[in-house]
Design an enzyme around this catalytic site. Sequence first.
Site, mmCIF file in Angstrom:
data_model
loop_
_atom_site.group_PDB
_atom_site.id
_atom_site.type_symbol
_atom_site.label_atom_id
_atom_site.label_comp_id
_atom_site.label_asym_id
_atom_site.label_seq_id
_atom_site.Cartn_x
_atom_site.Cartn_y
_atom_site.Cartn_z
ATOM 1 N N ASP A 1 26.986 15.008 6.385
ATOM 2 C CA ASP A 1 26.992 15.508 5.001
ATOM 3 C C ASP A 1 27.211 14.384 3.998
ATOM 4 O OD1 ASP A 1 27.639 17.668 6.837
ATOM 5 O OD2 ASP A 1 27.982 18.889 5.052
ATOM 6 N N LYS B 1 36.955 9.816 13.701
ATOM 7 C CA LYS B 1 35.698 9.064 13.865
ATOM 8 C C LYS B 1 35.886 7.707 14.531
ATOM 9 C CE LYS B 1 32.910 11.628 10.599
ATOM 10 N NZ LYS B 1 31.808 11.663 9.631
ATOM 11 N N THR C 1 29.430 13.125 13.183
ATOM 12 C CA THR C 1 29.724 14.094 12.121
ATOM 13 C C THR C 1 30.950 14.930 12.476
ATOM 14 O OG1 THR C 1 28.869 16.102 11.059
ATOM 15 C CG2 THR C 1 27.936 15.571 13.194
ATOM 16 N N ASP D 1 25.681 17.687 0.691
ATOM 17 C CA ASP D 1 26.798 18.395 1.308
ATOM 18 C C ASP D 1 26.371 19.805 1.731
ATOM 19 O OD1 ASP D 1 29.337 18.556 2.218
ATOM 20 O OD2 ASP D 1 30.241 19.065 0.278
ATOM 21 N N ASP E 1 27.352 9.209 9.363
ATOM 22 C CA ASP E 1 27.984 10.478 9.043
ATOM 23 C C ASP E 1 26.848 11.448 8.650
ATOM 24 O OD1 ASP E 1 29.860 12.355 7.767
ATOM 25 O OD2 ASP E 1 29.075 11.512 5.904
ATOM 26 N N ASP F 1 30.416 8.465 3.697
ATOM 27 C CA ASP F 1 30.751 8.632 2.270
ATOM 28 C C ASP F 1 32.253 8.810 2.041
ATOM 29 O OD1 ASP F 1 30.315 11.319 3.535
ATOM 30 O OD2 ASP F 1 31.109 11.984 1.599
ATOM 31 N N ASP G 1 35.805 22.592 1.568
ATOM 32 C CA ASP G 1 36.590 23.143 2.685
ATOM 33 C C ASP G 1 37.585 22.069 3.115
ATOM 34 O OD1 ASP G 1 35.070 21.318 4.264
ATOM 35 O OD2 ASP G 1 33.555 22.827 4.641
HETATM 36 P P1 IMP Z 1 30.429 15.173 7.954
HETATM 37 O O1 IMP Z 1 30.313 14.733 6.521
HETATM 38 O O2 IMP Z 1 29.132 15.035 8.690
HETATM 39 O O3 IMP Z 1 31.555 14.505 8.680
HETATM 40 O O4 IMP Z 1 30.675 16.772 7.947
HETATM 41 C C1 IMP Z 1 31.765 17.352 7.301
HETATM 42 C C2 IMP Z 1 31.520 18.834 7.089
HETATM 43 O O5 IMP Z 1 31.201 19.523 8.292
HETATM 44 C C3 IMP Z 1 32.756 19.536 6.604
HETATM 45 O O6 IMP Z 1 32.928 19.398 5.241
HETATM 46 C C4 IMP Z 1 32.516 20.971 6.995
HETATM 47 O O7 IMP Z 1 31.868 21.655 5.940
HETATM 48 C C5 IMP Z 1 31.556 20.901 8.157
HETATM 49 N N1 IMP Z 1 32.139 21.387 9.421
HETATM 50 C C6 IMP Z 1 31.610 22.316 10.206
HETATM 51 N N2 IMP Z 1 32.339 22.501 11.324
HETATM 52 C C7 IMP Z 1 33.366 21.660 11.237
HETATM 53 C C8 IMP Z 1 34.462 21.379 12.110
HETATM 54 O O8 IMP Z 1 34.622 21.932 13.198
HETATM 55 N N3 IMP Z 1 35.321 20.440 11.684
HETATM 56 C C9 IMP Z 1 35.155 19.781 10.511
HETATM 57 N N4 IMP Z 1 34.151 20.009 9.672
HETATM 58 C C10 IMP Z 1 33.244 20.944 10.020
HETATM 59 MG MG MG Z 2 30.260 13.087 4.873
#
Ligand code: IMP
Ligand code: MG
Length: 439
Positions: free
Chosen positions: A175, A369, A209, A181, A173, A393, A361
């Site tokens: 963030d 996923k 992601t 984050d 993943d 996470d 958000d």
């Molecule tokens: P991950 O932890 O890598 O899965 O990323 C999650 C974060 O990506 C979310 O909290 C958003 O802030 C950001 N994000 C940006 N674009 C998108 C989208 O199109 N869908 C969902 N999350 C997005």
């Molecule tokens: Mg994450």
Amino acid sequence: MTSRYRVECRRFNLFFPAQFREANSSIKDALKTHRRDQLIEWIKGLLAVPFVLHSQPTAIFEPLREPAENTALAAQRRYVEIMRDVEELINDHIAHQRAGTHDRSKLKLLVPSVGIFFTPLLLHDAFIYQDTRRFISWRRFVAPSFNDIRLILNTAQVMSLVRSGPLDLVTFDGDVTLYDDGGSFAPDSPLLPRIIDLMRKGTKIGIVTAAGYTVARRYYERLHGLLDAVHDSDLPSTLKANLIVLGGESSYLFKFSEGEPDRLKMVPRDEWLLDEMRMWQESDITELLDLAELALKDCLVSLRLDGQILRKERAVGIIPLPGHKFCREALEETVLVTQKVLELSPVGRRLPFCAFNGGNDVFVDIGDKSWGVRACQHFFHGIDASRTLHVGDQFLSAGANDFKARLACTTAWIASPAETVNLLDEIADLDRLVERKNR
Ligand code: IMP
Ligand code: MG
């Protein structure tokens, strides 16, 4: 906050009749299950018994007859016996999975929410490993905690993966797992040498992601540290090609490409989609996003959120107005309302989606996923679930987007990029041990 909550409960018990209390507590439980991991809570309950019976809290003011070392080892013996028993229950559940009767295993009766185990979990050995780092058996006042058990499960998982053969694919993943984050992969991230080390051993890497962008530049902005380091490394091109990015949960696939200015090249959907994903209709995608947008707008109004709707090709979300921070309760409420609206709709039953709390958000993405990880396995010519590890996470059952990866592969639940570093170090240590044994 917890003690305030307990006080409220006590008052509640005094003033309301038992039947009313029962109905209310089952509603409370139903509403809280999305914030609990039942397997971890169950193991925590099992370990609480030896903690209560064998920890020695009075030793801080009464000299013990036994040296502290002996009492800790006695507690450890009880803890590891329990972990061995849980390990056996999981093996029995796996045997039931093979026979197609996993819904009848003893573990399923004890922990109804358990899903599929793609490998055994070496819980006995993992407890001893984590005990030498966290000194769980040495503690007298703090019982084995949720985090202790989460980390023991991670260790048990990677021990099982590494000991039974090469780890073919690791998906990360973004963030909170690779960077903070909303942050990006910096050139001095301690994860860099560790990921390159994995790639050198032939392990394929997928960044799975939620961040959904249609152009390589946006991913380069988030992942430049990793992409530049792989580009500049001495890895042969065949190994560099083992790095891919799957964005928007399961919507956009980019492969590492040395010749591109952003180090990534988009792979057209018809080259990587799974057969099931080809059935997803554009009209359904629009209908689901329209419905999600309506639900999100309702929450925006009813919860007076200082945010705005962001609609994308394959996602819709609420993002905060500049400088605003949403409270956790508002984020969770928004996710649960939107998820329920979608689940109850005909289109929500036809099309997989993922509604989740991103920290500040809320997004609803098309796909999830599990599809993202399966697409990575497929892209690398059919890697097995039992040879794939997803590191993330977000593993609570609602409002958490890594949870669905459990349907496609083994997982490790980390709480920060620093924990990801520790996990990769554990994998490297275990690899060295296995190599030494095979020599
Ligand atoms: P991950 O932890 O890598 O899965 O990323 C999650 C974060 O990506 C979310 O909290 C958003 O802030 C950001 N994000 C940006 N674009 C998108 C989208 O199109 N869908 C969902 N999350 C997005
Ligand atoms: Mg994450």
